[in-house]
Motif scaffolding. Structure first.
Motif, PDB file in Angstrom:
ATOM      1  N   UNK A  35       0.815  -1.236   0.038  1.00 37.16           N
ATOM      2  CA  UNK A  35      -0.038   0.029  -0.136  1.00 37.16           C
ATOM      3  C   UNK A  35       0.857   1.351  -0.122  1.00 37.16           C
ATOM      4  N   UNK A  36       2.204   1.180   0.242  1.00 36.97           N
ATOM      5  CA  UNK A  36       3.027   2.329   0.136  1.00 36.97           C
ATOM      6  C   UNK A  36       3.194   3.075  -1.224  1.00 36.97           C
ATOM      7  N   UNK A  37       2.891   4.200  -1.416  1.00 41.03           N
ATOM      8  CA  UNK A  37       2.906   4.852  -2.600  1.00 41.03           C
ATOM      9  C   UNK A  37       3.579   6.164  -2.347  1.00 41.03           C
ATOM     10  N   UNK A  38       3.806   7.051  -3.522  1.00 39.47           N
ATOM     11  CA  UNK A  38       4.326   8.377  -3.391  1.00 39.47           C
ATOM     12  C   UNK A  38       3.243   9.244  -2.423  1.00 39.47           C
ATOM     13  N   UNK A  39       2.219   8.889  -2.387  1.00 39.40           N
ATOM     14  CA  UNK A  39       1.532   9.913  -1.687  1.00 39.40           C
ATOM     15  C   UNK A  39       1.269   9.492  -0.162  1.00 39.40           C
ATOM     16  N   UNK A  40       1.354   8.310   0.071  1.00 37.35           N
ATOM     17  CA  UNK A  40       1.525   7.840   1.545  1.00 37.35           C
ATOM     18  C   UNK A  40       2.004   8.761   2.817  1.00 37.35           C
ATOM     19  N   UNK A  41       1.294   9.229   3.748  1.00 32.67           N
ATOM     20  CA  UNK A  41       1.893   9.875   4.834  1.00 32.67           C
ATOM     21  C   UNK A  41       2.691   9.046   5.935  1.00 32.67           C
ATOM     22  N   UNK A  42       3.749   9.761   6.303  1.00 33.67           N
ATOM     23  CA  UNK A  42       4.395   9.042   7.035  1.00 33.67           C
ATOM     24  C   UNK A  42       4.993  10.056   8.416  1.00 33.67           C
ATOM     25  N   UNK A  43       4.761   9.527   9.608  1.00 33.33           N
ATOM     26  CA  UNK A  43       5.218  10.337  10.744  1.00 33.33           C
ATOM     27  C   UNK A  43       6.062   9.567  11.692  1.00 33.33           C
ATOM     28  N   UNK A  44       7.173  10.111  12.239  1.00 38.31           N
ATOM     29  CA  UNK A  44       8.030   9.292  13.108  1.00 38.31           C
ATOM     30  C   UNK A  44       7.304   9.041  14.438  1.00 38.31           C
ATOM     31  N   UNK A  45       7.477   7.875  15.065  1.00 44.27           N
ATOM     32  CA  UNK A  45       7.010   7.713  16.296  1.00 44.27           C
ATOM     33  C   UNK A  45       8.319   7.906  17.328  1.00 44.27           C
ATOM     34  N   UNK A  46       8.000   8.159  18.620  1.00 43.48           N
ATOM     35  CA  UNK A  46       9.155   8.422  19.688  1.00 43.48           C
ATOM     36  C   UNK A  46       9.670   7.123  19.870  1.00 43.48           C
ATOM     37  N   UNK A  47      11.176   7.167  19.662  1.00 44.16           N
ATOM     38  CA  UNK A  47      11.947   5.791  19.801  1.00 44.16           C
ATOM     39  C   UNK A  47      13.511   6.198  19.891  1.00 44.16           C
ATOM     40  N   UNK A  98       1.921   5.315   9.569  1.00 47.42           N
ATOM     41  CA  UNK A  98       1.209   5.536   8.258  1.00 47.42           C
ATOM     42  C   UNK A  98      -0.033   6.285   8.512  1.00 47.42           C
ATOM     43  N   UNK A  99      -0.603   7.244   7.652  1.00 53.12           N
ATOM     44  CA  UNK A  99      -1.836   7.841   7.729  1.00 53.12           C
ATOM     45  C   UNK A  99      -1.832   9.209   7.137  1.00 53.12           C
TER      46      UNK A  99
END
Length: 122
Positions: A35-47, A98-99
């Protein structure tokens, strides 16, 4: 005269890239998450990112706020396919989510009350 491989190695070393990208992605050519494509939104999680290679840490730094895979690729100046695989690996290891940016929690109650008041006046 310097040959092509020596020049490329020198350029990579100057940029701090010590590990070839194919090693970072374990030879993968496509992400496992289809499902990953160029419009997929990504945010880093605390780690704790100290154990990660610099390329992964750079992606997480870019994704402090929601960002599309296409934007990450542009900022890092890496091919989209490689970035998709790198993001997929970070997703598998729970470093990113993702979201979409619209899914962020809004913490400003005054803004929401102002918006509600404006809508009620319509």
């Amino acid at each position: 005269m310097m040959d092509f491989d020596a020049r490329r190695h020198r350029d990579d070393a100057e940029q701090g890239q010590l590990v070839p990208l194919y090693v970072l992605v374990n030879g993968r050519t496509t992400p496992r998450n289809a499902s990953l494509d160029l419009a997929t939104q990504v945010v880093a999680l605390p780690a704790d990112t100290t154990v990660l290679e610099p390329e992964y840490r750079e992606i997480l730094w870019q994704c402090r706020q929601w960002m599309s895979i296409a934007e990450i690729s542009a900022y890092l100046q890496r091919p989209l396919t490689v970035v998709k695989v790198l993001v997929d690996i970070l997703l598998e290891q729970d470093y990113v989510a993702l979201g979409s940016a619209a899914q962020r929690t809004v913490y400003d109650r005054a803004l929401l009350e102002t918006l509600l008041g404006g809508l009620q006046r319509l």
